[in-house]
Design an enzyme around this catalytic site. Structure first.
Site: not given
Length: 263
Positions: A96, A152-153, A156
């Site tokens: 991932g 995104h957070h 990242k």
């Protein structure tokens, strides 16, 4: 299947550990951290009832434990080298970690095929996100004017996200080339129009409180279309991870993208 998790202290890796423990047909046999303080996962309060060794060296873990599959959620800096090492040891991989180039994916696929083992790299393991990408690919045939906003957070590390890039790649397959924006537009602040891929613009947002979100915005005369997916919790990715681990048993090549193993 005997599963090891690389990057188990990260947010995604931690969730993968819990998922493997929940699945009756999966067994957690080892975990990997780049600078482990523990020798066994039972030194962590949450996993005190388990007996799973912690490793700091990937090759050592592969040679000693010989897992059936390694799930890797680490960082773009080490994702490629980790995956290459896993495959060269003849072990299946589910990855991932993002940031792979097409050339790296091709090289890893060659290794997997030479070893006759299955592997899967996916920018996103949420089924809803895969559907979002497929819907966007179909819409791009009719709406060539499109921009992507991925959110995104703020921890990242890569931008644009793997999901954003994969979405653009898929749309480019069906979309008539259009360079988005006015031909003579000027950025008053460099980067204001975002990154460009095949004439499309991709914008990256990084904020605390976010997990993983993306919207694909299409425009045409008198109408607009927005396709959006939101992951509010990392558990949204776990069914895709578990499916991918099982699927590697049936493969003798490397697959890029969860959509390629969904019925």
């Amino acid at each position: 299947m005997r599963v090891a998790v690389s990057g188990f202290k990260g947010r995604m890796g931690h969730e993968v550990v819990k998922t493997v423990l929940r699945e009756a047909d999966l067994e957690l046999v080892a975990v990997l951290d780049h600078e482990p303080k523990e020798k066994n996962i039972n030194e962590m309060v949450e996993f005190s009832s388990l007996d799973v060794p912690v490793f700091g060296n990937l090759s050592e873990m592969l040679e000693e434990i010989k897992p059936d599959c390694v799930v890797d959620f680490t960082t773009p800096k080490v994702g490629y080298s980790n995956t290459k090492t896993i495959l060269e040891h003849g072990v299946r991989a589910v990855v991932g970690t993002t940031g792979f180039t097409p050339e790296q994916i091709s090289e890893l696929r060659t290794i997997a095929e030479s070893k006759k083992i299955g592997a899967l790299i996916a920018p996103n393991f949420a089924v809803g996100a895969v559907l979002m990408m497929q819907f966007a690919q179909k819409a791009a045939k009719y709406f060539p004017n499109v921009e992507i906003i991925e959110l995104h957070h703020d921890n990242k590390l890569d931008a644009p996200s793997g999901t954003g890039v994969k979405t653009a790649e898929m749309m480019a397959e069906t979309r008539e080339f259009v360079k988005q924006g006015a031909a003579d537009e000027v950025e008053l602040i460099e980067g204001a129009r975002g990154a460009e891929y095949e004439g499309m613009r991709i914008h990256s947002v990084r904020l605390p409180g976010l997990v993983a979100h993306q919207e694909v915005i299409f425009g045409a005369e008198g109408q607009g279309l927005t396709i959006r997916h939101d992951s509010y919790d990392r558990i949204s990715f776990m069914s895709g991870v578990a499916l991918s681990v099982r699927k590697t048993k049936e493969l003798e090549t490397l697959i890029y993208g969860l959509e390629n193993i969904l019925d």
